[in-house]
Write a protein that holds these residues in place. Structure first.
Motif, PDB file in Angstrom:
ATOM      1  N   UNK A  69       0.804  -1.231   0.000  1.00 40.99           N
ATOM      2  CA  UNK A  69       0.000   0.000   0.000  1.00 40.99           C
ATOM      3  C   UNK A  69       0.836   1.281   0.000  1.00 40.99           C
ATOM      4  N   UNK A  70       2.146   1.135  -0.154  1.00 38.57           N
ATOM      5  CA  UNK A  70       3.019   2.297  -0.050  1.00 38.57           C
ATOM      6  C   UNK A  70       2.710   3.352  -1.112  1.00 38.57           C
ATOM      7  N   UNK A  71       2.580   2.911  -2.361  1.00 36.44           N
ATOM      8  CA  UNK A  71       2.354   3.897  -3.413  1.00 36.44           C
ATOM      9  C   UNK A  71       0.947   4.467  -3.372  1.00 36.44           C
ATOM     10  N   UNK A  72       0.017   3.710  -2.817  1.00 37.62           N
ATOM     11  CA  UNK A  72      -1.324   4.265  -2.600  1.00 37.62           C
ATOM     12  C   UNK A  72      -1.255   5.395  -1.572  1.00 37.62           C
ATOM     13  N   UNK A  73      -0.497   5.180  -0.505  1.00 40.36           N
ATOM     14  CA  UNK A  73      -0.319   6.230   0.511  1.00 40.36           C
ATOM     15  C   UNK A  73       0.377   7.447  -0.091  1.00 40.36           C
ATOM     16  N   UNK A  74       1.394   7.212  -0.923  1.00 41.01           N
ATOM     17  CA  UNK A  74       2.100   8.335  -1.553  1.00 41.01           C
ATOM     18  C   UNK A  74       1.194   9.091  -2.520  1.00 41.01           C
ATOM     19  N   UNK A  75       0.309   8.375  -3.199  1.00 41.15           N
ATOM     20  CA  UNK A  75      -0.658   9.036  -4.086  1.00 41.15           C
ATOM     21  C   UNK A  75      -1.583   9.946  -3.287  1.00 41.15           C
ATOM     22  N   UNK A  76      -2.015   9.481  -2.125  1.00 43.54           N
ATOM     23  CA  UNK A  76      -2.866  10.301  -1.264  1.00 43.54           C
ATOM     24  C   UNK A  76      -2.126  11.548  -0.799  1.00 43.54           C
ATOM     25  N   UNK A  77      -0.837  11.406  -0.494  1.00 43.29           N
ATOM     26  CA  UNK A  77      -0.037  12.566  -0.086  1.00 43.29           C
ATOM     27  C   UNK A  77       0.020  13.588  -1.221  1.00 43.29           C
ATOM     28  N   UNK A  78       0.257  13.108  -2.437  1.00 43.68           N
ATOM     29  CA  UNK A  78       0.303  14.046  -3.562  1.00 43.68           C
ATOM     30  C   UNK A  78      -1.016  14.787  -3.709  1.00 43.68           C
ATOM     31  N   UNK A  79      -2.124  14.084  -3.573  1.00 43.03           N
ATOM     32  CA  UNK A  79      -3.421  14.747  -3.705  1.00 43.03           C
ATOM     33  C   UNK A  79      -3.586  15.840  -2.647  1.00 43.03           C
ATOM     34  N   UNK A  80      -3.110  15.545  -1.440  1.00 43.49           N
ATOM     35  CA  UNK A  80      -3.206  16.543  -0.363  1.00 43.49           C
ATOM     36  C   UNK A  80      -2.332  17.764  -0.657  1.00 43.49           C
ATOM     37  N   UNK A  81      -1.148  17.539  -1.210  1.00 41.21           N
ATOM     38  CA  UNK A  81      -0.279  18.653  -1.578  1.00 41.21           C
ATOM     39  C   UNK A  81      -0.909  19.502  -2.676  1.00 41.21           C
ATOM     40  N   UNK A  82      -1.460  18.850  -3.683  1.00 43.34           N
ATOM     41  CA  UNK A  82      -2.058  19.577  -4.799  1.00 43.34           C
ATOM     42  C   UNK A  82      -3.295  20.362  -4.376  1.00 43.34           C
ATOM     43  N   UNK A  83      -4.006  19.838  -3.379  1.00 40.80           N
ATOM     44  CA  UNK A  83      -5.215  20.515  -2.905  1.00 40.80           C
ATOM     45  C   UNK A  83      -4.913  21.547  -1.823  1.00 40.80           C
ATOM     46  N   UNK A  84      -3.662  21.656  -1.436  1.00 42.47           N
ATOM     47  CA  UNK A  84      -3.300  22.612  -0.382  1.00 42.47           C
ATOM     48  C   UNK A  84      -3.697  22.158   1.008  1.00 42.47           C
ATOM     49  N   UNK A  85      -4.044  20.878   1.162  1.00 38.02           N
ATOM     50  CA  UNK A  85      -4.430  20.339   2.471  1.00 38.02           C
ATOM     51  C   UNK A  85      -3.216  20.130   3.354  1.00 38.02           C
ATOM     52  N   UNK A  86      -2.063  19.838   2.741  1.00 39.67           N
ATOM     53  CA  UNK A  86      -0.842  19.577   3.489  1.00 39.67           C
ATOM     54  C   UNK A  86       0.301  20.380   2.884  1.00 39.67           C
ATOM     55  N   UNK A  87       1.326  20.629   3.702  1.00 35.62           N
ATOM     56  CA  UNK A  87       2.509  21.341   3.259  1.00 35.62           C
ATOM     57  C   UNK A  87       3.655  20.355   3.089  1.00 35.62           C
ATOM     58  N   UNK A  88       4.523  20.621   2.110  1.00 40.23           N
ATOM     59  CA  UNK A  88       5.624  19.702   1.828  1.00 40.23           C
ATOM     60  C   UNK A  88       6.595  19.585   2.995  1.00 40.23           C
ATOM     61  N   UNK A  89       6.755  20.655   3.736  1.00 42.34           N
ATOM     62  CA  UNK A  89       7.654  20.618   4.891  1.00 42.34           C
ATOM     63  C   UNK A  89       7.240  21.691   5.871  1.00 42.34           C
ATOM     64  N   UNK A  90       7.713  21.544   7.087  1.00 40.53           N
ATOM     65  CA  UNK A  90       7.389  22.501   8.132  1.00 40.53           C
ATOM     66  C   UNK A  90       8.333  22.323   9.297  1.00 40.53           C
ATOM     67  N   UNK A  91       7.926  22.805  10.451  1.00 39.19           N
ATOM     68  CA  UNK A  91       8.788  22.739  11.637  1.00 39.19           C
ATOM     69  C   UNK A  91       9.059  21.306  12.070  1.00 39.19           C
ATOM     70  N   UNK A  92       8.176  20.382  11.679  1.00 37.99           N
ATOM     71  CA  UNK A  92       8.348  18.976  12.049  1.00 37.99           C
ATOM     72  C   UNK A  92       9.122  18.179  11.001  1.00 37.99           C
ATOM     73  N   UNK A  93       9.620  18.873   9.967  1.00 37.10           N
ATOM     74  CA  UNK A  93      10.362  18.181   8.922  1.00 37.10           C
ATOM     75  C   UNK A  93       9.529  18.008   7.667  1.00 37.10           C
ATOM     76  N   UNK A  94      10.020  17.212   6.752  1.00 32.63           N
ATOM     77  CA  UNK A  94       9.306  16.997   5.492  1.00 32.63           C
ATOM     78  C   UNK A  94       8.093  16.097   5.714  1.00 32.63           C
ATOM     79  N   UNK A  95       7.168  16.186   4.789  1.00 28.57           N
ATOM     80  CA  UNK A  95       5.892  15.492   4.937  1.00 28.57           C
ATOM     81  C   UNK A  95       6.078  13.975   4.972  1.00 28.57           C
ATOM     82  N   UNK A  96       7.046  13.471   4.230  1.00 26.36           N
ATOM     83  CA  UNK A  96       7.278  12.027   4.157  1.00 26.36           C
ATOM     84  C   UNK A  96       8.725  11.740   4.545  1.00 26.36           C
TER      85      UNK A  96
END
Length: 481
Positions: A69-96
């Protein structure tokens, strides 16, 4: 009662299915992972996700569903980035965060190349590369465990079970889902679905809930009803359980007691500590004199499996030894240190730095040729019997026991025992199964305060009880006089 904050928590998602899983159940599993990642990302979580190849349920049918399910999870991350739901990086480090070898680019499926390039370009992924030759699954898993705060697992086999053991040992929450779809390698003893059943009867072993009376209810609401429950309901149940965690669950804890501390792998890379946590009342207690802790006995575990030699199940041997130590009442008397992909320099430095009482080598033996270590490229390199004996002569104190769990290592045991009190070698070829059983029996006895001679006998008996034909292969050599 405040909620446990998901924001900033690094959530580790792992699991797999057998290729024989029904398409409907496999589709359900992928939808569950996809929606779960999206929901957690929206709440500010970051993730640990494996990156590599993507085996399919029907290998020659590109349109079939993957059994990981790894690439399914990564696909979900991309969708969140494209929709502005998540940020690529922040104070806690990179998203993945992921752990990989230098061969990662060769493992990216062609169908996932665009997704991979997107994540790299977005600077959303942090990759920790293992040293060349350090390709052991156990080593990769240990590095991932060190990075994670919460583990969520779906089906799977030995790998998932190992993840769960390591998270539980570090008092980090484990959330097992009960969907039964087997494992990619058809191994393990039930994976996440078995652990989900255990979580119902022992919820405090898997997670510390702020209101302990609610733990059973929270875990019971995770059920998938074998794919019949709507995915969104399962996702909400997972999030509800995370919100109910004690704020101190996982990570470092100011009131923790080390059981197996400062575990290291290869060179000087620190993996982390295994901790046990205790609750404390708020009332002040009179100061008590601090007792002198008993001296800890260090076991140095050395593993070598060169890339140009037959692969050995060294990670299983290490895991079984580790499990035996944890289950023993005297476990706090022992510290286990690990060195993987061992080169001659690693061996010498580990002995100098750690001053172990017990040195355990697992790998290949070449009889009179010596023991098989590795060179800088991960290829086989022989360490001669004479050179090994001279090295151990420099460590007669504190080393008391050397276990050479490798084929034809009696040759080395015969010589090293001139300097070390107890040395175990193998008089013939030894199978993975027998080597692992010997190690389990040996350390089960040793950590329960039995003598080295008794521990050796328990190791041989463990082979015999499994009806393996090699119970006479281990030999125990003692220092003369």
């Amino acid at each position: 009662m405040s909620q446990y904050a998901i924001k900033g928590q690094r959530i580790h998602i792992a699991g797999s299915a057998t290729k024989d899983t029904s398409p409907n159940l496999l589709k359900y599993a992928h939808e569950l992972i996809f929606e779960l990642v999206k929901k957690l990302a929206a709440e500010g979580a970051t993730f640990i996700i494996g990156v590599g190849n993507e085996p399919l349920s029907e290998p020659n049918t590109p349109a079939s569903l993957p059994i990981i399910f790894d690439w399914t999870a990564l696909t979900a991350v991309r969708e969140c980035l494209q929709a502005g739901i998540a940020q690529a990086s922040g104070s806690q480090g990179r998203l993945i965060a992921t752990v990989a070898t230098s061969k990662i680019e060769d493992k990216i499926p062609d169908t996932r190349r665009e997704l991979w390039e997107f994540l790299l370009a977005a600077e959303a992924i942090e990759i920790e590369f293992l040293k060349p030759g350090w390709s052991s699954g156990a080593l990769r898993r240990q590095r991932e465990v060190a990075k994670g705060d919460i583990l969520i697992i779906l089906s799977g086999g030995e790998g998932v079970e190992h993840f769960a053991e390591e998270y539980i040992a570090r008092a980090k929450p484990v959330i097992p889902l009960d969907l039964r779809i087997g494992s990619r390698c058809n191994d393990g003893s039930g994976g996440a679905s078995r652990l989900a059943g255990e979580a119902l009867t022992q919820p405090d072993r898997f997670a510390r809930i702020l209101d302990p009376t609610a733990a059973g209810n929270l875990f019971s609401r995770l059920t998938t009803r074998q794919g019949r429950r709507p995915v969104i309901e399962v996702v909400e149940a997972v999030v509800r359980l995370i919100h109910a965690l004690e704020p101190s669950s996982g990570g470092d804890h100011p009131q923790s007691q080390s059981i197996l501390s400062n575990v290291k792998v290869g060179g000087s890379m620190t993996v982390g500590s295994i901790n046990q946590y205790y609750g404390f009342g708020t009332a002040l207690q009179p100061a008590q004199p601090t007792p002198t802790p008993p001296l800890k006995r260090t076991i140095l575990f050395l593993a070598s499996s060169p890339i140009n030699a037959a692969r050995l199940r060294l990670d299983v041997e290490m895991r079984e030894i580790d499990n035996g130590l944890r289950l023993a009442q005297q476990r706090d008397r022992f510290v286990i240190e690990q060195r993987w992909a061992v080169r001659t320099d690693d061996l010498r430095r580990a002995l100098l730095d750690l001053n172990p009482e017990i040195v355990h080598f697992c790998g290949h033996g070449a009889g009179a040729g010596g023991l098989v270590l590795e060179n800088d490229a991960g290829q086989a390199k022989l360490a001669s019997t004479e050179a090994l004996a001279r090295l151990f002569k420099l460590f007669t104190n504190p080393v008391r026991c050397v276990v050479l769990n490798a084929c034809y290592s009696k040759v080395q045991a015969d010589v090293i025992c001139q300097h070390i009190d107890y040395v175990v070698g193998m008089s013939d070829a030894v199978s993975d199964a027998a080597a692992i059983k010997f190690a389990v029996g040996f350390y089960d006895a040793l950590v329960r305060e039995r003598s080295y001679e008794d521990a050796f006998d328990f190791g041989c008996n463990a082979i015999e009880l499994e009806n393996l034909p090699e119970e006479l292969t281990p030999v125990l050599k003692k220092k003369p006089g």
